[in-house]
Design a protein around this motif. Structure first.
Motif, PDB file in Angstrom:
ATOM      1  N   LEU A 283       0.918  -1.107   0.056  1.00  0.00           N
ATOM      2  CA  LEU A 283      -0.410  -0.023   0.065  1.00  0.00           C
ATOM      3  C   LEU A 283       0.972   1.342  -0.200  1.00  0.00           C
ATOM      4  O   LEU A 283       0.420   1.860  -0.370  1.00  0.00           O
ATOM      5  CB  LEU A 283      -1.547   0.353   1.086  1.00  0.00           C
TER       6      LEU A 283
ATOM      7  N   ARG B  11       2.297   1.902  -3.477  1.00  0.00           N
ATOM      8  CA  ARG B  11       1.700   2.068  -4.639  1.00  0.00           C
ATOM      9  C   ARG B  11       0.662   4.116  -4.106  1.00  0.00           C
ATOM     10  O   ARG B  11       0.896   4.638  -5.024  1.00  0.00           O
ATOM     11  CB  ARG B  11       0.212   1.380  -4.609  1.00  0.00           C
ATOM     12  N   ALA B  12       0.986   3.689  -2.411  1.00  0.00           N
ATOM     13  CA  ALA B  12       0.393   5.706  -2.518  1.00  0.00           C
ATOM     14  C   ALA B  12       1.402   6.589  -3.253  1.00  0.00           C
ATOM     15  O   ALA B  12       1.885   7.698  -3.093  1.00  0.00           O
ATOM     16  CB  ALA B  12       0.680   5.449  -1.029  1.00  0.00           C
TER      17      ALA B  12
ATOM     18  N   ALA C 179       1.751   7.576  -6.583  1.00  0.00           N
ATOM     19  CA  ALA C 179       0.348   8.054  -6.541  1.00  0.00           C
ATOM     20  C   ALA C 179       1.292   9.088  -5.956  1.00  0.00           C
ATOM     21  O   ALA C 179       0.095  10.594  -6.546  1.00  0.00           O
ATOM     22  CB  ALA C 179      -0.696   7.482  -6.596  1.00  0.00           C
TER      23      ALA C 179
ATOM     24  N   HIS D   2       1.573  10.678  -2.499  1.00  0.00           N
ATOM     25  CA  HIS D   2       1.615  10.721  -1.344  1.00  0.00           C
ATOM     26  C   HIS D   2       2.266  11.085  -0.605  1.00  0.00           C
ATOM     27  O   HIS D   2       3.154  10.238  -1.250  1.00  0.00           O
ATOM     28  CB  HIS D   2       0.175   9.891  -1.013  1.00  0.00           C
TER      29      HIS D   2
ATOM     30  N   ARG E 294      -7.074   8.150  -6.285  1.00  0.00           N
ATOM     31  CA  ARG E 294      -6.001   8.048  -6.495  1.00  0.00           C
ATOM     32  C   ARG E 294      -5.000   6.491  -6.028  1.00  0.00           C
ATOM     33  O   ARG E 294      -3.819   6.935  -7.302  1.00  0.00           O
ATOM     34  CB  ARG E 294      -5.443   9.288  -5.491  1.00  0.00           C
ATOM     35  N   LEU E 295      -5.228   6.224  -5.563  1.00  0.00           N
ATOM     36  CA  LEU E 295      -4.066   4.513  -5.671  1.00  0.00           C
ATOM     37  C   LEU E 295      -3.990   3.335  -6.930  1.00  0.00           C
ATOM     38  O   LEU E 295      -3.572   2.613  -6.991  1.00  0.00           O
ATOM     39  CB  LEU E 295      -4.307   3.758  -4.099  1.00  0.00           C
TER      40      LEU E 295
END
Length: 652
Positions: free
Chosen positions: A274, A277-278, A281, A283, A430-431
């Protein structure tokens, strides 16, 4: 650009032509944008008048200069308008794209004629076949624009329009359009694409036919061919499925964009995936560790993953450094205090969830959304009491064929706060996940559809079809038994047990688990894997385990077509149950779950769309005929009976 917008544009052009004071026209959009494409409902069913093609003809034949001032994303119908204009200017950073090929169609509005005449066959093929947006600064797209300007593209376009008007309009073109100046190279580009080793899908073959017509036929004949081929393709099951898929991929609740900081509670595999992936994107990611030193160990692991991508040329050194700057972590109590939104990814046992939620809520600030992921796919009903206004469930399923996108099931309580749901939905989109919002039901959508898929596949194996034959018959990017190997047989045993399926289905996978064939990660599952990335082999030991599970019962020769009908109808029947029970809010959610969590082909549109394309009456008769074989797999419902009686569909 819906019917009303097209009508307004046509009226504006009529007024501009009628008014003698108007010397030229500039087309652009509001707020640094450009007109968009045709709504998906019209793409699926055909455009109402005035059509995009009619608007583009009007622009191309306009008696005064028309200049397109392009900025932002200029895609599909918007790009068709720009190509029909007499000149184009683009702001720096403008992105151009054509997505029709991903819908099983050829581009409309004259794109297949005007684009290759401007840039040539090779660049036109590349752009149409790419199915995505590309920067206008790309070398092969520069021929589209009169100029690429750093600022005030509208002002520059006004000046260009005045220049065209002052020079005398229309200007008679001498010689061939620039894209047709090399006729041999044009044909070579077409021949090279047609000689590709893999067979071209029908929309790609039709696009090449149209691009060739742009060289060989008068413009009006080429435009008519484009419209005819687009109309023919629109009627195919492939295009209907792809149009449906793209509509599902784009949908989801609107609202404010997700905040850029994400706190991930956990330091195990789920948490690190996770976090990775963030970071991709954009983050800022905070790892709140479960154990001392877990956050720093996780950061080192993510750094190693990024380093491998740099080595493979998939990521630049600068991009790696930028992502690592946005990654931090430490003790959970401290990290949660400054959290803006939290995803719990501890892989915690079910019995520990209540205490875990209490600890999280005592640490975070008021109003911070908390998304619980542990146990959510199979046990959401047992976690329902923990869900409240700002505590939501989140079940994530990677796409089995590609590892991209995947499905996010956002589980909400009846009293869930709308703002929390909106922020959580914006985050998961968004992810890169496909999103469905659902109530807390055991198995949710993905878990129950996976069980139906594997149970129907096991039913076929019990009657004599080998696992390799089942996977081959379906022709999916990754067949059911290969998917089972990716997850491991123990996961299938648990899924069937939790969801209450007859014991025989779980016993098939339990036999492989007890034989030490733990799935793809161990090198052996239903199939054996000689090397990483290789397709699996159905070896003698696996055949013996299957034979033992069958118990020497009678077998029959199931054809590939029979296997396909059995599995697809089982998925459709499972979808009906989900709808009848309120576990799925609409058929589109079932289809999106099938596309993203099971990896059914995009051209199918999903299980419910496939049933509608095949014919609901046909599927109803199959379910009624097969219910005696296995009612847990195949059963018609009152909903389906009423839909057939009333000639209704799912509203696609």
């Amino acid at each position: 650009m819906d019917t009303a917008a097209r009508a307004e544009l046509l009226q504006a052009l009529d007024r501009a032509e009628a008014e003698s004071e108007v010397e030229a026209v500039v087309i652009t959009g509001q707020d640094r944008s450009f007109p968009g494409g045709i709504p998906v409902t019209e793409i699926a069913g055909g455009e109402a008048a005035p059509t995009l093609g009619e608007i583009c003809r009007r622009i191309a034949e306009f008696s005064k200069p028309v200049v397109a001032a392009m900025r932002g994303e200029v895609v599909d119908g918007g790009l068709a308008l720009a190509l029909a204009a007499h000149a184009r200017l683009a702001a720096v950073g403008t992105r151009l794209g054509l997505t029709a090929i991903r819908r099983g169609l050829v581009p409309g509005g004259g794109v297949t004629q005007r684009l290759p005449q401007l840039v040539g066959a090779g660049p036109a093929i590349e752009m149409i076949f790419a199915g995505r947006v590309l920067g206008v600064e790309s070398g092969h797209l520069r021929g589209l624009c009169r100029r690429i300007v750093p600022r005030d593209v509208v002002g520059e376009a006004v000046e260009a329009a005045r220049e065209l008007a002052a020079a005398g309009f229309p200007v008679v073109q001498e010689g061939l359009p620039p894209g047709l100046s090399d006729p041999i190279g044009y044909q070579e580009a077409l021949a090279a694409r047609r000689a590709a080793p893999s067979a071209l899908p029908p929309e790609a073959a039709a696009a090449l036919t149209c691009i060739e017509a742009a060289q060989l036929l008068p413009l009006e004949a080429g435009l008519a061919m484009e419209e005819d081929l687009r109309a023919e393709l629109r009627q195919t099951a492939r295009a209907q499925g792809l149009i449906r898929t793209m509509a599902l991929e784009a949908r989801g609740p609107g609202g404010a964009a997700a905040r850029r900081q994400l706190t991930v509670l956990g330091d195990g595999p789920t948490a690190l995936i996770l976090a990775r992936r963030a970071l991709e994107a954009g983050h800022d990611v905070v790892l709140a560790e479960q154990r001392d030193g877990g956050a720093q160990a996780g950061i080192r692991r993510i750094a190693a993953w990024l380093g491998q991508e740099v080595t493979r040329g998939q990521l630049s050194d600068a991009a790696q450094a930028a992502q690592m700057e946005r990654l931090s972590g430490g003790p959970s109590g401290e990290m949660l205090q400054s959290a803006e939104i939290v995803i719990e990814a501890c892989d915690a046992p079910l019995e520990m969830m209540a205490a875990l939620v209490k600890n999280i809520l005592s640490a975070v600030g008021g109003g911070v959304p908390v998304l619980l992921s542990s146990n959510m796919e199979l046990q959401a009903d047992r976690l329902a009491s923990l869900l409240e206004a700002r505590v939501l469930g989140l079940a994530l399923s990677p796409h089995p064929g590609t590892g991209q996108r995947g499905l996010a099931e956002l589980v909400v309580a009846p009293d869930a706060d709308g703002g929390a749901v909106t922020r959580a939905a914006a985050l998961v989109r968004r992810l890169g996940y496909g999103l469905v919002i659902c109530p807390a039901r055991r198995g949710l959508l993905a878990g129950r559809l996976k069980a139906a898929m594997l149970a129907a596949s096991a039913w076929c194996v019990a009657r004599g079809a080998g696992p390799q034959k089942v996977d081959a018959a379906l022709g999916w990017p990754l067949g059911p038994f290969h998917q089972a190997d990716v997850e491991g047989p123990a996961v299938q045993v648990e899924r069937f047990a939790v969801l209450g399926w007859p014991a025989s289905y779980g016993q098939l996978f339990d036999g492989f688990d007890h034989a030490g064939r733990k799935g793809r990660a161990s090198g052996r599952g239903i199939f054996s894997y000689a090397q990483q990335g290789a397709a699996g082999d159905y070896d003698a030991a696996a055949q013996a385990l299957i034979g033992e599970w069958r118990g020497g019962g009678e077998t029959e020769a199931l054809s590939p077509a029979s296997i396909r009908r059995r599995v697809w109808s089982a998925l459709f029947s499972a979808g009906l149950r989900l709808l009848d029970e309120g576990a799925a809010l609409d058929a589109g959610d079932v289809d999106l779950a099938g596309l993203e969590a099971l990896g059914v082909p995009r051209a199918s549109g999903g299980p419910m769309k496939t049933g509608e394309i095949r014919g609901l009456l046909t599927v109803k008769r199959e379910l009624e005929a097969w219910e005696a074989d296995a009612p847990e797999l195949w059963a018609a419902s009152e909903r389906l009976t009423e839909m057939v009686k009333n000639g209704e569909g799912f509203g696609f």
